[in-house]
Design an enzyme around this catalytic site. Structure first.
Site, short mmCIF file in Angstrom:
data_model
loop_
_atom_site.label_atom_id
_atom_site.label_comp_id
_atom_site.label_asym_id
_atom_site.label_seq_id
_atom_site.Cartn_x
_atom_site.Cartn_y
_atom_site.Cartn_z
CB SER A 414 -6.32 -17.75 8.34
OG SER A 414 -7.05 -17.63 7.21
CG HIS A 435 -10.09 -18.08 12.35
ND1 HIS A 435 -9.15 -18.99 12.72
CD2 HIS A 435 -10.08 -18.08 11.00
CE1 HIS A 435 -8.58 -19.51 11.65
NE2 HIS A 435 -9.14 -18.97 10.60
CD GLU A 447 -8.55 -20.17 16.41
OE1 GLU A 447 -7.68 -20.88 16.94
OE2 GLU A 447 -8.32 -19.54 15.36
CG ASN A 485 -5.24 -21.66 10.78
OD1 ASN A 485 -5.80 -22.75 10.61
ND2 ASN A 485 -5.69 -20.54 10.25
P1 NAI Z 1 -11.79 -16.57 -1.41
O1 NAI Z 1 -10.72 -16.11 -2.31
O2 NAI Z 1 -12.53 -17.82 -1.71
O3 NAI Z 1 -12.89 -15.42 -1.26
C1 NAI Z 1 -12.60 -14.07 -1.07
C2 NAI Z 1 -13.72 -13.29 -1.73
O4 NAI Z 1 -13.60 -11.93 -1.36
C3 NAI Z 1 -13.66 -13.33 -3.25
O5 NAI Z 1 -14.89 -13.81 -3.74
C4 NAI Z 1 -13.43 -11.90 -3.66
O6 NAI Z 1 -14.10 -11.56 -4.85
C5 NAI Z 1 -13.97 -11.13 -2.48
N1 NAI Z 1 -13.36 -9.83 -2.28
C6 NAI Z 1 -12.04 -9.51 -2.26
N2 NAI Z 1 -11.90 -8.20 -2.01
C7 NAI Z 1 -13.14 -7.69 -1.84
C8 NAI Z 1 -13.64 -6.38 -1.54
N3 NAI Z 1 -12.81 -5.35 -1.34
N4 NAI Z 1 -14.97 -6.21 -1.47
C9 NAI Z 1 -15.80 -7.25 -1.68
N5 NAI Z 1 -15.39 -8.49 -1.96
C10 NAI Z 1 -14.07 -8.70 -2.03
O7 NAI Z 1 -11.13 -16.63 0.04
P2 NAI Z 1 -11.56 -17.48 1.31
O8 NAI Z 1 -10.84 -18.75 1.32
O9 NAI Z 1 -13.03 -17.46 1.45
O10 NAI Z 1 -10.92 -16.62 2.48
C11 NAI Z 1 -11.51 -15.42 2.94
C12 NAI Z 1 -10.94 -15.06 4.28
O11 NAI Z 1 -11.20 -16.13 5.19
C13 NAI Z 1 -9.43 -14.89 4.30
O12 NAI Z 1 -9.11 -13.88 5.22
C14 NAI Z 1 -8.91 -16.24 4.77
O13 NAI Z 1 -7.66 -16.16 5.39
C15 NAI Z 1 -9.98 -16.61 5.76
N6 NAI Z 1 -10.12 -18.03 6.03
C16 NAI Z 1 -10.04 -18.96 5.04
C17 NAI Z 1 -10.21 -20.30 5.32
C18 NAI Z 1 -10.19 -21.33 4.23
O14 NAI Z 1 -10.24 -22.52 4.56
N7 NAI Z 1 -10.16 -20.95 3.00
C19 NAI Z 1 -10.46 -20.75 6.70
C20 NAI Z 1 -10.61 -19.69 7.65
C21 NAI Z 1 -10.40 -18.39 7.32
#
Ligand code: NAI
Length: 671
Positions: A414, A435, A447, A485
Site C-alpha cells: 500500500s 494494488h 492501481e 491512499n
Molecule cells: P495480513 O496481516 O492480513 O496478511 C498478511 C499475511 O501474510 C499473513 O497471513 C501472514 O501470515 C503472511 N505472511 C507474512 N510473511 C510471509 C512470508 N514470508 N511468506 C508467506 N506468508 C507470509 O495483511 P493484509 O492486510 O492482507 O495486507 C497484505 C498486504 O496488502 C500489505 O502489503 C498491505 O499493505 C497491503 N494492502 C492492505 C490493504 C488492507 O485493506 N488491509 C489494502 C491494500 C493493500
C-alpha cells in the site's frame, strides 16, 4: 430514405424482419438517427398486410445496448425532451401495430433495447449465458424513458419491475422467463423458429395476475410505494439520487392513466438527464470505459496465478482470481491462516455462484500451498504479505531464483516505494505494483504502480491481467501512498483527529455518508486495519509533513487493529461494527467540511505531482478506489462544481481555526 442502421426483409411467411446492424459499431445502440430510421420504416410497413414484424440484431455481441449515452453529455431539458419524445413515438408505433410484433433476443439487451422489446407483443430469447436483460438507467441517474417504466410494470407486475428498474441489474434468460418478462426461452439455433411460431399466434391478450392487479390497485399503491421508497433510501438518499423516487412517484400517481404516465415519464427523464447528478454519473460511466480501455486482454493471459500471503488481502485476491476462472495457488507461512482463506473463499463462491457444481469447480481451481510449490509454475506471482520492506525483500530474494523466466512479480504493497522493493531483485524490471482495495470482491479499481525500474511490457501485461479479473486498471506513478491512499489518508486522519477531540465516531461517519461516501472514514480505517493505516500515515508524514495523530499510534499500541481483531474505533460482532445511533453531534456540516476539504486538497497535490496523467484519471481513481460519491463526479469535478474560490476561502478559514494542515496546496492553481 436510405437506411444505414436498419434493413428490412420480407419472407415467404409474410413476416417482416427488421434487422438492426448499427453502422461502424460493435454493438447496436438506439441513437437518435437509429430511432429516426426505425420511425420511418415503421411508417412504411402496412401492418394489416404483413403477418408479423420480428426485431432481430445482426451483431454477434448482442441485441441492443440501449440509448446512445454520448447524446446525454451536456444535454439540456428541451433537447432531452425532444430525444425522449422520439423514443416514445417509435415505441408507441410498435405497440400500436395491428400485426404481431416480436423481439428476438440473443446476448445482452439493455435499457432502450429492453424497452423496445417491452413494446412488442412477444419476446423470445436464447438460453445462452450471454443473454442478459436489464433496465440499468438508474445507474446513470435516470429511469427508463422510452415507455419502459409503464410497460415493464404492466408486463411483470410492480415488484419484479421495480426490482429490475431500481437495481439496474441484468437478469438471465431463465430468470426473465420465471418473472414472465419473456414468453419463450430456447436454444439459439431454435430462436428464429420460435419467433416464427409467435408470428402465427393470436395477438397477445396479456392479462395481469390477480396478485399484480391487486398490487397495482390505487389503494395498495400508496402503501407499497412508501415501502419501496424506504428500501431505496437505505442505499440511495433522495437528496443525492432523485431518479428512483421520481420513478416510484410516476407509478403511484399515474398508473391508472397510461397515456398520462407515458407523457410524465418523458418529462421526468428529461428533467433528470439535464440534472448535475445524471451528468456526473454519465461522466463516471465514460471514465469507467476509459479505464477499461487501458488494459488490453490480448497481451497476457496467465495459466497459473500464485498468491503469497493468505491474509485479508492475499486471501481475497486469490479467491477472486479463482472465481474469475484462473488456476490459483495461495501460500502463507501459517497453515491455520490458509484454512481460513479457503473457508472465506468458499463463502464468496457460495454467495456469488449459488450452484453446487459451479462452486465445486471454482474451489477446485484454488489450492492452499503452504510450502509455495506454485512459485515454479506461476506466470504471475502476487505478493500480499506484511507491509514491511525488509520482510518483503527477504521473500523476493528467496523466490526469484525459483520463478519461471518471464514470470511477473506483482506486489500489493500500500505504501512502500517500488524502487525500494525492487532493489534486491536480480531482474528489477519484473516487479510491478498491483494494488487492490479492500474488500477485493467489491472494489473495482486496481492501481498499477510503475517504478522507474519497471519494464513497460510488464506494466501492460499486468493491466491486461486486471481486465481478465474484471478490475479497472489505473496507471499510477510510484510515490508514497500512490494515488488513492494518499488522497484518502488526510481525510482519514482528520476523522481520527476529530474523534480525539471528542466528536463521536458515529457522527463523523454519518457526516461522510451524508456527503455520499459509501462508508464513513472511521469504519473505513477499522476495515483497512489500524496497523496498515499507521504504516501508510507514517510513510506519508515523512514526505508531506502530515502529522500522525497520537490517537492512531495509541490505538495500535494497545492492540486495537480494527475489524480484523474485532477491536478498533468500534468493536465488532460477526464482522459488524457495533454503533450507537444515539451518539450525535450538533455541527455535522463542519465535520463534513473538514473531511472533504482535506481530501480535495490532497487531490490537487496529486495533480501537481503528476501521480496520474490527468484530472479525469484522478477523479476515476478516487471514485472507483474509494467509492467517492459518484454523483459528485470525483474530487476535481467537485472543485469545479462548487467553485474553486469558495473552497479556497473555506480552506483559509479552517487554517486560521485549526492550523497548518489546512494550508492550500499549490496544486489548486492547476485546477
Ligand atoms: P495480513 O496481516 O492480513 O496478511 C498478511 C499475511 O501474510 C499473513 O497471513 C501472514 O501470515 C503472511 N505472511 C507474512 N510473511 C510471509 C512470508 N514470508 N511468506 C508467506 N506468508 C507470509 O495483511 P493484509 O492486510 O492482507 O495486507 C497484505 C498486504 O496488502 C500489505 O502489503 C498491505 O499493505 C497491503 N494492502 C492492505 C490493504 C488492507 O485493506 N488491509 C489494502 C491494500 C493493500
Amino acid at each position: 430514405m436510405d437506411y444505414i442502421h436498419w434493413s428490412m426483409q420480407q419472407d415467404e411467411n409474410n413476416i417482416c424482419w427488421l434487422l438492426f446492424d448499427y453502422k461502424d459499431s460493435a454493438m447496436n445502440i438506439l441513437s437518435s438517427t437509429a430511432l429516426q430510421e426505425l420511425d420511418h420504416i415503421l411508417d412504411q410497413i402496412n401492418d394489416s398486410k404483413v403477418q408479423a414484424i420480428v426485431f432481430k440484431s445482426l451483431k454477434s455481441s448482442g441485441f441492443i445496448a440501449g440509448a446512445n449515452i454520448k447524446e446525454f453529455v451536456g444535454i439540456d431539458y428541451d433537447a432531452a425532451l425532444e430525444l425522449i419524445t422520439l423514443g416514445h413515438t417509435v415505441m408507441n408505433k410498435i405497440e400500436a401495430m395491428k400485426c404481431n410484433t416480436i423481439s428476438m433476443i440473443h446476448g445482452f439487451s439493455m435499457g432502450g433495447g429492453t424497452e423496445l422489446s417491452l413494446a412488442c407483443d412477444y419476446i423470445v430469447c436464447s438460453d445462452d449465458v450471454s443473454t442478459r436483460l436489464s433496465l440499468p438507467e438508474v445507474k446513470l441517474g435516470i429511469h427508463p424513458g422510452f415507455g419502459g417504466s409503464l410497460r415493464c410494470i404492466r408486463r411483470i407486475g410492480p415488484l419484479a419491475a421495480f426490482d429490475m428498474m431500481l437495481t439496474g441489474r441484468a437478469i438471465s434468460a431463465k430468470q426473465a422467463r420465471r418473472i414472465k418478462l419473456v414468453d419463450e426461452v430456447t436454444a439459439q439455433r431454435q430462436l428464429e423458429r420460435a419467433a416464427i411460431a409467435f408470428a402465427h399466434k393470436k395477438p397477445s391478450s396479456r392479462k395481469q395476475s390477480i396478485k399484480n392487479r391487486l398490487l397495482n390497485n390505487a389503494l395498495v399503491r400508496g402503501f407499497l410505494a412508501r415501502k419501496i421508497s424506504e428500501k431505496v433510501a437505505r442505499k440511495a438518499p433522495k437528496a443525492h439520487y432523485p431518479a428512483p423516487y421520481k420513478l416510484i412517484n410516476l407509478w403511484l400517481k399515474y398508473y391508472d392513466f397510461p397515456k398520462k404516465m407515458l407523457e410524465k415519464e418523458a418529462i421526468s427523464v428529461a428533467e433528470l438527464v439535464a440534472d448535475p447528478t445524471a451528468q456526473n454519473l454519465v461522466r463516471v460511466y465514460f471514465l469507467q470505459e476509459q479505464l477499461k480501455s487501458l488494459g488490453d486482454k490480448k497481451l497476457f493471459t496467465p495459466l497459473h496465478v500464485h498468491v503469497i500471503g493468505g491474509g485479508i488481502m492475499g486471501g481475497d485476491i486469490a479467491a477472486w482470481c479463482a472465481f474469475k476462472g484462473f488456476q490459483v495457488s495461495v501460500q502463507d507461512q501459517d497453515p491455520a491462516i490458509l484454512a481460513k482463506t479457503i473457508q472465506r473463499a468458499c463463502q464468496l463462491f457460495k454467495k456469488k455462484l449459488r450452484d453446487e457444481r459451479l462452486i465445486t469447480n471454482t474451489l477446485d481451481r484454488l489450492t492452499a500451498d503452504h510450502k509455495g510449490y506454485g512459485i515454479e509454475h506461476a506466470d504471475i506471482i502476487i505478493e500480499a504479505i506484511f507491509e514491511d520492506a525488509k520482510v518483503k525483500q527477504t521473500l523476493y530474494q528467496s523466490i526469484e531464483p525459483r520463478m519461471k523466466k518471464g514470470a511477473i512479480l506483482a506486489t500489493n504493497t500500500s505504501s512502500i516505494p517500488l524502487e525500494t522493493l525492487a532493489s534486491c531483485l536480480k531482474n528489477p524490471g519484473r516487479l510491478v505494483g498491483l494494488h487492490f482495495f479492500n474488500p477485493v470482491a467489491l472494489m473495482p479499481l486496481v492501481e498499477i504502480i510503475h517504478g522507474e525500474q519497471s519494464d513497460k511490457k510488464t506494466i501492460a501485461k499486468v493491466a491486461a491481467f486486471s481486465r481478465h479479473i474484471d478490475k479497472l486498471p489505473l496507471a499510477v506513478k510510484s510515490s508514497p501512498g500512490f494515488l488513492v491512499n494518499r488522497i484518502l489518508m488526510p481525510y482519514l486522519l482528520e476523522a481520527i483527529i476529530m474523534y480525539a477531540e471528542g466528536i463521536p465516531a458515529e457522527a463523523i461517519d454519518k457526516a461522510a455518508l451524508e456527503f455520499g461516501m459509501p462508508m464513513g472514514p472511521i469504519e473505513l480505517a477499522d476495515t483497512v486495519g489500524l496497523d496498515v493505516c499507521l504504516s501508510v500515515a507514517n510513510i506519508l508524514s515523512e514526505s508531506s509533513n502530515t502529522p500522525v495523530p497520537e490517537q492512531l499510534e495509541h490505538m495500535v499500541k494497545t492492540g486495537h487493529l480494527g475489524k480484523k481483531n474485532n477491536k478498533g474505533f468500534y468493536s465488532y460482532r460477526n464482522g459488524k461494527a457495533q454503533k450507537d445511533s444515539t451518539r450525535s453531534y450538533k455541527n455535522m456540516k463542519d465535520v463534513q467540511q473538514r473531511l472533504i476539504l482535506m481530501l480535495v486538497n490532497e487531490a490537487t497535490a496529486c495533480l501537481r505531482d503528476k501521480i496520474v496523467d490527468n484530472e479525469d484519471l484522478l477523479d476515476a481513481g478516487v471514485i472507483f478506489g474509494t467509492g467517492f460519491a459518484p454523483f459528485r463526479g470525483g474530487p476535481i469535478k467537485y472543485i469545479h462544481d462548487n467553485g474553486k474560490h469558495d473552497l479556497q476561502t473555506q480552506m483559509d478559514s479552517l487554517k486560521k481555526q485549526l492550523g497548518e494542515r489546512f494550508t492550500q496546496d499549490n496544486g489548486w492553481d492547476l485546477v
